[in-house]
Design a protein around this motif. Sequence first.
Motif, mmCIF file in Angstrom:
data_model
loop_
_atom_site.group_PDB
_atom_site.id
_atom_site.type_symbol
_atom_site.label_atom_id
_atom_site.label_comp_id
_atom_site.label_asym_id
_atom_site.label_seq_id
_atom_site.Cartn_x
_atom_site.Cartn_y
_atom_site.Cartn_z
ATOM 1 N N GLY A 10 0.794 -1.216 0.000
ATOM 2 C CA GLY A 10 0.000 0.000 0.000
ATOM 3 C C GLY A 10 0.827 1.266 0.000
ATOM 4 O O GLY A 10 0.289 2.365 -0.159
ATOM 5 N N VAL A 11 2.139 1.131 0.176
ATOM 6 C CA VAL A 11 3.044 2.283 0.135
ATOM 7 C C VAL A 11 4.039 2.124 -1.008
ATOM 8 O O VAL A 11 4.198 3.011 -1.841
ATOM 9 N N VAL A 12 4.708 0.980 -1.055
ATOM 10 C CA VAL A 12 5.631 0.670 -2.154
ATOM 11 C C VAL A 12 4.931 -0.204 -3.196
ATOM 12 O O VAL A 12 4.990 0.074 -4.394
ATOM 13 N N LEU A 13 4.268 -1.262 -2.726
ATOM 14 C CA LEU A 13 3.557 -2.185 -3.616
ATOM 15 C C LEU A 13 2.098 -1.800 -3.728
ATOM 16 O O LEU A 13 1.453 -1.479 -2.716
ATOM 17 N N GLU A 14 1.550 -1.856 -4.921
ATOM 18 C CA GLU A 14 0.145 -1.523 -5.131
ATOM 19 C C GLU A 14 -0.755 -2.502 -4.387
ATOM 20 O O GLU A 14 -0.519 -3.717 -4.398
ATOM 21 N N GLY A 15 -1.781 -1.965 -3.761
ATOM 22 C CA GLY A 15 -2.738 -2.781 -3.018
ATOM 23 C C GLY A 15 -2.343 -2.925 -1.573
ATOM 24 O O GLY A 15 -1.153 -2.924 -1.231
ATOM 25 N N PRO A 16 -3.326 -3.065 -0.677
ATOM 26 C CA PRO A 16 -3.044 -3.069 0.752
ATOM 27 C C PRO A 16 -2.509 -4.370 1.321
ATOM 28 O O PRO A 16 -2.044 -4.401 2.458
ATOM 29 N N ARG A 17 -2.569 -5.465 0.537
ATOM 30 C CA ARG A 17 -2.156 -6.757 1.118
ATOM 31 C C ARG A 17 -1.852 -7.772 0.022
ATOM 32 O O ARG A 17 -2.168 -7.553 -1.158
ATOM 33 N N THR A 18 -1.273 -8.897 0.438
ATOM 34 C CA THR A 18 -1.023 -10.017 -0.460
ATOM 35 C C THR A 18 -2.342 -10.636 -0.899
ATOM 36 O O THR A 18 -3.260 -10.788 -0.091
ATOM 37 N N ASP A 19 -2.440 -10.999 -2.165
ATOM 38 C CA ASP A 19 -3.641 -11.645 -2.685
ATOM 39 C C ASP A 19 -3.906 -12.936 -1.910
ATOM 40 O O ASP A 19 -3.008 -13.767 -1.754
ATOM 41 N N GLY A 102 16.758 8.696 0.477
ATOM 42 C CA GLY A 102 17.868 7.887 0.957
ATOM 43 C C GLY A 102 19.213 8.565 0.793
ATOM 44 O O GLY A 102 20.197 8.162 1.424
ATOM 45 N N GLU A 103 19.270 9.592 -0.043
ATOM 46 C CA GLU A 103 20.513 10.337 -0.227
ATOM 47 C C GLU A 103 20.699 11.396 0.856
ATOM 48 O O GLU A 103 21.772 11.975 0.978
ATOM 49 N N ARG A 104 19.624 11.634 1.650
ATOM 50 C CA ARG A 104 19.670 12.703 2.647
ATOM 51 C C ARG A 104 19.518 12.223 4.087
ATOM 52 O O ARG A 104 19.947 12.893 5.010
ATOM 53 N N THR A 105 18.889 11.082 4.250
ATOM 54 C CA THR A 105 18.648 10.572 5.599
ATOM 55 C C THR A 105 18.589 9.055 5.557
ATOM 56 O O THR A 105 18.538 8.464 4.477
ATOM 57 N N ARG A 106 18.606 8.433 6.698
ATOM 58 C CA ARG A 106 18.493 6.978 6.728
ATOM 59 C C ARG A 106 17.046 6.554 6.493
ATOM 60 O O ARG A 106 16.119 7.181 6.997
ATOM 61 N N ILE A 107 16.888 5.494 5.707
ATOM 62 C CA ILE A 107 15.543 5.021 5.361
ATOM 63 C C ILE A 107 15.435 3.527 5.651
ATOM 64 O O ILE A 107 16.422 2.798 5.609
ATOM 65 N N GLY A 108 14.217 3.099 5.945
ATOM 66 C CA GLY A 108 14.004 1.695 6.234
ATOM 67 C C GLY A 108 12.669 1.213 5.698
ATOM 68 O O GLY A 108 11.750 1.999 5.467
ATOM 69 N N LEU A 109 12.574 -0.079 5.483
ATOM 70 C CA LEU A 109 11.343 -0.735 5.037
ATOM 71 C C LEU A 109 10.904 -1.666 6.158
ATOM 72 O O LEU A 109 11.625 -2.603 6.507
ATOM 73 N N VAL A 110 9.735 -1.407 6.732
ATOM 74 C CA VAL A 110 9.251 -2.201 7.868
ATOM 75 C C VAL A 110 7.802 -2.594 7.596
ATOM 76 O O VAL A 110 6.924 -1.737 7.512
ATOM 77 N N THR A 111 7.562 -3.877 7.473
ATOM 78 C CA THR A 111 6.280 -4.365 7.004
ATOM 79 C C THR A 111 5.763 -5.540 7.824
ATOM 80 O O THR A 111 6.548 -6.259 8.455
ATOM 81 N N ASN A 112 4.443 -5.732 7.799
ATOM 82 C CA ASN A 112 3.843 -6.942 8.362
ATOM 83 C C ASN A 112 4.054 -8.138 7.454
ATOM 84 O O ASN A 112 3.831 -9.284 7.863
ATOM 85 N N ASN A 113 4.431 -7.891 6.223
ATOM 86 C CA ASN A 113 4.653 -8.967 5.262
ATOM 87 C C ASN A 113 5.897 -9.755 5.672
ATOM 88 O O ASN A 113 6.620 -9.385 6.591
#
Length: 221
Positions: A10-19, A102-113
Amino acid sequence: MTAILFDMDGVVLEGPRTDPQVYADAADAALAALEADPTPAQRRDCRTHDHELIRTRCAELGIDPARFWELKEAYASSGTHDRLRSGERATYDDIDAIRDLGERTRIGLVTNNRHETAEFVASFVGIDFDVVRGRAPTFEGYDRRKPDPYYIEDALAALGVTDGLYVGDSPKDVTAGRAAGLETAFLRRSHNRDHELPTGTTHELESLTELPPLIESPESA
C-alpha cells in the motif's frame, strides 16, 4: 529527522495486502511437500492464518505445525515474487521519492509482510534501504505484526536511533509508529482514499513526493 521508515504493502507495492490466492496456493504446496492428504475441510482451515485451527488440523494430519507454517510462508513469498516479476502486481509511481530521500537521511522498510519478501522487494525496486524488517516465518513472528511496534522498534535499534517518521497506509501503521515513539504519516492511496484519518496521525500525504519538503521543514528538524 534521523530516519524515515516505510510500510511496504500500500506504500511501495500496489494494493493493501497479499492476494489471498497466494496464501491458498502456498498452503496447498506446503501440504504437498509434507505429503499430507487433507480433507477439503482440513485444506480450507490450513489456508487460513488461524494458528490454533492450523495446529489442530496439523495434529490430525500428523505433521509438524511449525514446519507447515514455515513452508507456507516460504511458498507465499515465492508466489509473491513471481507476481512482481511478471508485473501482475506493480509498484506505485511515486516511490522514486524514497530513493531520493535515501541520499539525505536513513531510510528503512518495515512491514507486516514476510521478511523474505521485504528483502526481495527492496532489491526488486532498487532502493538501498538502511534497514529492512518483515515478519519471521514463525507463529511468534506473525503475532508480532503491527499494530505491535516490535518490528519498527527492531529497525530503530538496528539504526541506532529513537526518533523519526513512519509512513503507512492504515490505522495500525499509525498505532505502531506512535507506540514506537515516531511521528506518523498517513499516505492516501485509492484503497484508503475515503477512510477517516487515523487518530494520532502527524502528517497526511497525498503522495510520497510530499515527503522531501516535509522533512526539510523547521518543524521536522
